[in-house]
Design an enzyme around this catalytic site. Structure first.
Site, PDB file in Angstrom:
ATOM      1  N   LYS A 163       9.853  -3.523  15.195  1.00  0.00           N
ATOM      2  CA  LYS A 163      10.051  -2.190  14.967  1.00  0.00           C
ATOM      3  C   LYS A 163      10.754  -1.367  15.666  1.00  0.00           C
ATOM      4  O   LYS A 163      11.765  -0.508  15.548  1.00  0.00           O
ATOM      5  CB  LYS A 163       8.562  -1.279  14.546  1.00  0.00           C
ATOM      6  CG  LYS A 163       7.937  -1.966  13.478  1.00  0.00           C
ATOM      7  CD  LYS A 163       8.346  -1.773  12.284  1.00  0.00           C
ATOM      8  CE  LYS A 163       7.581  -1.822  11.046  1.00  0.00           C
ATOM      9  NZ  LYS A 163       8.168  -1.627   9.784  1.00  0.00           N
ATOM     10  N   PHE A 191       0.789  -1.275   0.114  1.00  0.00           N
ATOM     11  CA  PHE A 191      -0.108   0.009  -0.018  1.00  0.00           C
ATOM     12  C   PHE A 191       0.844   1.386  -0.055  1.00  0.00           C
ATOM     13  O   PHE A 191       0.815   1.876  -1.042  1.00  0.00           O
ATOM     14  CB  PHE A 191      -0.953   0.058   1.119  1.00  0.00           C
ATOM     15  CG  PHE A 191      -1.552   1.229   1.598  1.00  0.00           C
ATOM     16  CD1 PHE A 191      -2.386   1.903   0.682  1.00  0.00           C
ATOM     17  CD2 PHE A 191      -1.602   1.619   3.012  1.00  0.00           C
ATOM     18  CE1 PHE A 191      -3.025   3.154   1.153  1.00  0.00           C
ATOM     19  CE2 PHE A 191      -2.210   2.684   3.455  1.00  0.00           C
ATOM     20  CZ  PHE A 191      -2.699   3.589   2.447  1.00  0.00           C
ATOM     21  N   THR A 251       2.779 -10.000   1.223  1.00  0.00           N
ATOM     22  CA  THR A 251       1.518  -9.216   1.796  1.00  0.00           C
ATOM     23  C   THR A 251       1.306  -8.144   0.718  1.00  0.00           C
ATOM     24  O   THR A 251       0.078  -7.538   0.693  1.00  0.00           O
ATOM     25  CB  THR A 251       1.551  -8.336   3.026  1.00  0.00           C
ATOM     26  OG1 THR A 251       2.458  -7.357   3.050  1.00  0.00           O
ATOM     27  CG2 THR A 251       1.589  -9.573   4.209  1.00  0.00           C
ATOM     28  N   ALA A 261      10.675   2.725   7.829  1.00  0.00           N
ATOM     29  CA  ALA A 261       9.094   2.783   8.220  1.00  0.00           C
ATOM     30  C   ALA A 261       9.121   2.317   9.635  1.00  0.00           C
ATOM     31  O   ALA A 261       9.046   1.097   9.813  1.00  0.00           O
ATOM     32  CB  ALA A 261       8.570   2.267   7.260  1.00  0.00           C
ATOM     33  N   TYR A 288       5.386  -7.498  16.031  1.00  0.00           N
ATOM     34  CA  TYR A 288       5.559  -6.344  15.199  1.00  0.00           C
ATOM     35  C   TYR A 288       6.239  -5.229  15.894  1.00  0.00           C
ATOM     36  O   TYR A 288       7.181  -4.663  15.397  1.00  0.00           O
ATOM     37  CB  TYR A 288       4.142  -5.928  14.715  1.00  0.00           C
ATOM     38  CG  TYR A 288       4.040  -5.092  13.707  1.00  0.00           C
ATOM     39  CD1 TYR A 288       4.313  -4.845  12.543  1.00  0.00           C
ATOM     40  CD2 TYR A 288       3.399  -3.628  14.242  1.00  0.00           C
ATOM     41  CE1 TYR A 288       4.573  -3.855  11.589  1.00  0.00           C
ATOM     42  CE2 TYR A 288       3.368  -2.576  13.303  1.00  0.00           C
ATOM     43  CZ  TYR A 288       3.797  -2.775  11.940  1.00  0.00           C
ATOM     44  OH  TYR A 288       3.502  -1.406  11.031  1.00  0.00           O
ATOM     45  N   VAL A 308      13.914  -9.242   1.519  1.00  0.00           N
ATOM     46  CA  VAL A 308      15.033  -8.369   1.874  1.00  0.00           C
ATOM     47  C   VAL A 308      15.471  -9.043   3.070  1.00  0.00           C
ATOM     48  O   VAL A 308      16.588  -8.210   3.565  1.00  0.00           O
ATOM     49  CB  VAL A 308      14.428  -7.028   2.377  1.00  0.00           C
ATOM     50  CG1 VAL A 308      13.893  -6.366   1.180  1.00  0.00           C
ATOM     51  CG2 VAL A 308      13.349  -7.109   3.566  1.00  0.00           C
ATOM     52  N   ARG A 311      -7.681  -4.134   8.805  1.00  0.00           N
ATOM     53  CA  ARG A 311      -7.744  -3.052   9.401  1.00  0.00           C
ATOM     54  C   ARG A 311      -9.150  -2.198   9.314  1.00  0.00           C
ATOM     55  O   ARG A 311      -9.819  -2.703   8.439  1.00  0.00           O
ATOM     56  CB  ARG A 311      -6.533  -2.151   8.735  1.00  0.00           C
ATOM     57  CG  ARG A 311      -5.119  -2.605   9.170  1.00  0.00           C
ATOM     58  CD  ARG A 311      -4.060  -1.465   8.625  1.00  0.00           C
ATOM     59  NE  ARG A 311      -3.496  -2.131   7.499  1.00  0.00           N
ATOM     60  CZ  ARG A 311      -2.386  -1.608   7.112  1.00  0.00           C
ATOM     61  NH1 ARG A 311      -1.714  -0.866   7.508  1.00  0.00           N
ATOM     62  NH2 ARG A 311      -1.956  -2.298   5.701  1.00  0.00           N
ATOM     63  N   LYS A 354      11.705 -10.953  11.181  1.00  0.00           N
ATOM     64  CA  LYS A 354      13.020 -11.149  10.400  1.00  0.00           C
ATOM     65  C   LYS A 354      12.994  -9.998   9.640  1.00  0.00           C
ATOM     66  O   LYS A 354      14.106  -9.553   9.371  1.00  0.00           O
ATOM     67  CB  LYS A 354      12.970 -12.448   9.600  1.00  0.00           C
ATOM     68  CG  LYS A 354      13.363 -13.703  10.317  1.00  0.00           C
ATOM     69  CD  LYS A 354      13.033 -14.945   9.841  1.00  0.00           C
ATOM     70  CE  LYS A 354      14.059 -15.206   8.698  1.00  0.00           C
ATOM     71  NZ  LYS A 354      14.024 -16.580   7.963  1.00  0.00           N
ATOM     72  N   THR A 386      -2.577   4.870   8.484  1.00  0.00           N
ATOM     73  CA  THR A 386      -2.814   5.542   7.388  1.00  0.00           C
ATOM     74  C   THR A 386      -3.647   4.696   6.394  1.00  0.00           C
ATOM     75  O   THR A 386      -3.708   3.710   6.516  1.00  0.00           O
ATOM     76  CB  THR A 386      -1.172   5.983   6.753  1.00  0.00           C
ATOM     77  OG1 THR A 386      -0.484   6.710   7.611  1.00  0.00           O
ATOM     78  CG2 THR A 386      -1.433   6.591   5.304  1.00  0.00           C
TER      79      THR A 386
HETATM   80  N1  LIG Z   1      -0.138   1.686   6.650  1.00  0.00           N
HETATM   81  C1  LIG Z   1      -0.026   1.965   7.939  1.00  0.00           C
HETATM   82  O1  LIG Z   1      -1.132   2.695   8.369  1.00  0.00           O
HETATM   83  C2  LIG Z   1       1.383   1.910   8.499  1.00  0.00           C
HETATM   84  C3  LIG Z   1       1.285   2.313  10.012  1.00  0.00           C
HETATM   85  C4  LIG Z   1       2.759   2.281  10.426  1.00  0.00           C
HETATM   86  C5  LIG Z   1       3.749   1.462   9.692  1.00  0.00           C
HETATM   87  N2  LIG Z   1       3.428   1.232   8.644  1.00  0.00           N
HETATM   88  C6  LIG Z   1       4.766   0.445   7.976  1.00  0.00           C
HETATM   89  O2  LIG Z   1       4.615   0.979   6.586  1.00  0.00           O
HETATM   90  C7  LIG Z   1       5.154   0.007   5.818  1.00  0.00           C
HETATM   91  C8  LIG Z   1       4.277  -0.288   4.661  1.00  0.00           C
HETATM   92  O3  LIG Z   1       2.986  -0.716   5.303  1.00  0.00           O
HETATM   93  P1  LIG Z   1       1.867  -1.073   4.403  1.00  0.00           P
HETATM   94  O4  LIG Z   1       0.618  -0.564   4.958  1.00  0.00           O
HETATM   95  O5  LIG Z   1       2.166  -0.417   2.846  1.00  0.00           O
HETATM   96  O6  LIG Z   1       1.868  -2.407   4.343  1.00  0.00           O
HETATM   97  P2  LIG Z   1       1.751  -3.664   3.040  1.00  0.00           P
HETATM   98  O7  LIG Z   1       1.492  -4.968   3.434  1.00  0.00           O
HETATM   99  O8  LIG Z   1       0.829  -3.116   2.086  1.00  0.00           O
HETATM  100  O9  LIG Z   1       2.999  -3.481   2.434  1.00  0.00           O
HETATM  101  C9  LIG Z   1       4.408  -4.136   2.872  1.00  0.00           C
HETATM  102  C10 LIG Z   1       5.052  -4.618   1.711  1.00  0.00           C
HETATM  103  O10 LIG Z   1       6.158  -5.136   2.146  1.00  0.00           O
HETATM  104  C11 LIG Z   1       6.436  -6.422   1.343  1.00  0.00           C
HETATM  105  N3  LIG Z   1       7.217  -7.296   2.014  1.00  0.00           N
HETATM  106  C12 LIG Z   1       7.085  -7.890   3.530  1.00  0.00           C
HETATM  107  N4  LIG Z   1       8.170  -8.629   3.837  1.00  0.00           N
HETATM  108  C13 LIG Z   1       9.053  -8.467   2.716  1.00  0.00           C
HETATM  109  C14 LIG Z   1      10.370  -9.188   2.631  1.00  0.00           C
HETATM  110  N5  LIG Z   1      10.918 -10.077   3.650  1.00  0.00           N
HETATM  111  N6  LIG Z   1      10.902  -8.711   1.632  1.00  0.00           N
HETATM  112  C15 LIG Z   1      10.566  -7.964   0.475  1.00  0.00           C
HETATM  113  N7  LIG Z   1       9.252  -7.692   0.541  1.00  0.00           N
HETATM  114  C16 LIG Z   1       8.493  -7.747   1.775  1.00  0.00           C
HETATM  115  C17 LIG Z   1       4.907  -7.117   1.127  1.00  0.00           C
HETATM  116  O11 LIG Z   1       4.942  -8.030   0.240  1.00  0.00           O
HETATM  117  C18 LIG Z   1       4.201  -5.783   0.928  1.00  0.00           C
HETATM  118  O12 LIG Z   1       4.160  -5.633  -0.402  1.00  0.00           O
HETATM  119  C19 LIG Z   1       5.410  -1.278   6.898  1.00  0.00           C
HETATM  120  O13 LIG Z   1       6.917  -1.345   7.284  1.00  0.00           O
HETATM  121  C20 LIG Z   1       4.534  -1.006   8.162  1.00  0.00           C
HETATM  122  O14 LIG Z   1       5.046  -1.435   9.280  1.00  0.00           O
HETATM  123  C21 LIG Z   1       2.234   1.232   7.911  1.00  0.00           C
END
Ligand SMILES: NC(=O)c1ccc[n+]([C@@H]2O[C@H](COP(=O)([O-])OP(=O)(O)OC[C@H]3O[C@@H](n4cnc5c(N)ncnc54)[C@H](O)[C@@H]3O)[C@@H](O)[C@H]2O)c1
Length: 327
Positions: free
Chosen positions: A150, A12, A36, A115, A146, A58, A187, A92, A176
């Site tokens: 972080k 996202f 995800t 992030a 989680y 990663v 969510r 991880k 967000t």
């Molecule tokens: N959306 C929010 O409200 C929010 C709030 C706080 C923090 N964050 C942080 O922002 C970041 C993105 O969140 P999001 O809402 O877009 O989540 P999301 O699940 O839509 O995106 C996360 C992406 O990371 C990829 N991913 C996960 N593990 C991986 C790995 N080992 N190697 C490569 N790719 C990997 C997933 O496939 C996915 O595309 C995250 O780090 C999350 O902790 C988001």
């Protein structure tokens, strides 16, 4: 042309960041393993010469040829449903994955922004949350995988900054929302909107008095963009301070969607934070940033996105009946 690597690019936030940096004239390398994420989120970039996709986990060693100016580390499961399902991968990606990316930043002499999240404050005892609050996290609770990943991520990032002189930035993201969220990621916004679209009652956990504050994705991306280009290396909250109770929010969604369904109440999950509200004084001061999109406008755009999904997407739902966390 500046080069930026964005991990979590098919997710996202990652996909919106790819769009923004391409718009700003960067060459963007998007990395993801789709655990995800969804290829659909970056499909519109597939023929864009300023975008290159790298299918990679990663947490494994990262070989990257050529130079890099910036790295945004956004790879991580982010919804409670996801990190309950894949707790080890969550730990991880926050630890090993961050270590790999900091190593890459050091090798390339690139600036890295990671992030982080409001979850590092846990179920906060201070309200609203300022950056100097240490948090209230249950290390072995279900959200611990989680939250602690972080928290470790922030520590190792500061260590690379202090001991290796890597240019680092830390954004603490508060809830967000916007287009490209997964409908069934558990969510609260996609959950309510999905229920309204399927003609189901809206599920509130607990009595609905717990509060959340929701930041529209364009505002979040703007804050991250400004932080990356700033010279501030300590954590910065980016989120929308306008707080609402989940009960009132459910009523807002009923009005917005026009559903004739009602709100039903279920047990509150373990360690569900009762309050979440960012103090954004620091972001205002050092970035000149504050959110611009109000909830009514952002929710309408988001609902229009969910309405545009196919029947299959609306009803295909690994998590539809999940009654665990809500964020
Ligand atoms: N959306 C929010 O409200 C929010 C709030 C706080 C923090 N964050 C942080 O922002 C970041 C993105 O969140 P999001 O809402 O877009 O989540 P999301 O699940 O839509 O995106 C996360 C992406 O990371 C990829 N991913 C996960 N593990 C991986 C790995 N080992 N190697 C490569 N790719 C990997 C997933 O496939 C996915 O595309 C995250 O780090 C999350 O902790 C988001």
């Amino acid at each position: 042309m500046k080069k930026i690597l964005i991990t979590g690019a098919a997710g996202f936030l990652g996909s919106h960041l790819c769009d923004r940096f391409i718009k700003e004239g960067y060459k963007v390398f998007g990395m993801d393993n789709f655990i995800t994420g969804d290829a659909k989120n970056i499909a519109h970039l597939s023929n864009n010469p300023d975008f290159e996709f790298i299918d990679h986990d990663v947490t494994k060693h990262i070989d990257f040829e050529g130079d890099l100016d910036y790295i945004l580390h956004f790879a991580s499961p982010a919804s409670p449903i996801d990190y309950l399902k894949i707790p080890i991968q969550t730990l991880k990606v926050g630890s090993l994955g961050t270590h790999n990316l900091l190593g890459l930043a050091k090798a390339k002499d690139a600036r890295i922004l990671i992030a982080s999240t409001s979850e590092i404050y846990g179920d906060p005892l201070v309200h609203p949350q300022t950056e100097d609050y240490y948090g209230n996290v249950n290390t072995i609770g279900p959200r611990g995988v989680y939250d602690e990943a972080k928290r470790f991520q922030e520590s190792i990032t500061m260590a690379y900054h202090t001991f290796h002189g890597v240019e680092t930035r830390i954004v603490r993201i508060f809830n967000t929302y916007g287009p490209r969220m997964r409908l069934n990621d558990g969510r609260v916004i996609p959950a309510f909107m999905g229920q309204a679209l399927r003609g189901e009652d809206l599920t509130v956990f607990g009595d609905g008095s717990q509060t959340r504050s929701f930041c529209y994705v364009d505002d979040q991306v703007e804050g991250i963009y400004r932080l990356l280009l700033s010279d501030y290396s300590h954590p910065v909250n980016i989120g929308n301070p306008h707080e609402i109770s989940i009960r009132d929010f459910a009523e807002e969604i009923i009005k917005l969607t026009g559903t004739t369904q009602k709100v039903i109440y279920k047990d509150l999950p373990v360690n569900d934070p009762m309050q979440r509200q960012p103090d954004i004084t620091l972001a205002k001061k050092i970035l000149g940033w504050e959110p611009k999109v109000d909830r009514a406008e952002g929710m309408k755009i988001t609902f229009d996105y969910f309405k545009s999904l196919t029947e299959d997407e609306l009803y295909k739902s690994e998590h539809k009946d999940f009654t665990g966390f809500i964020k």
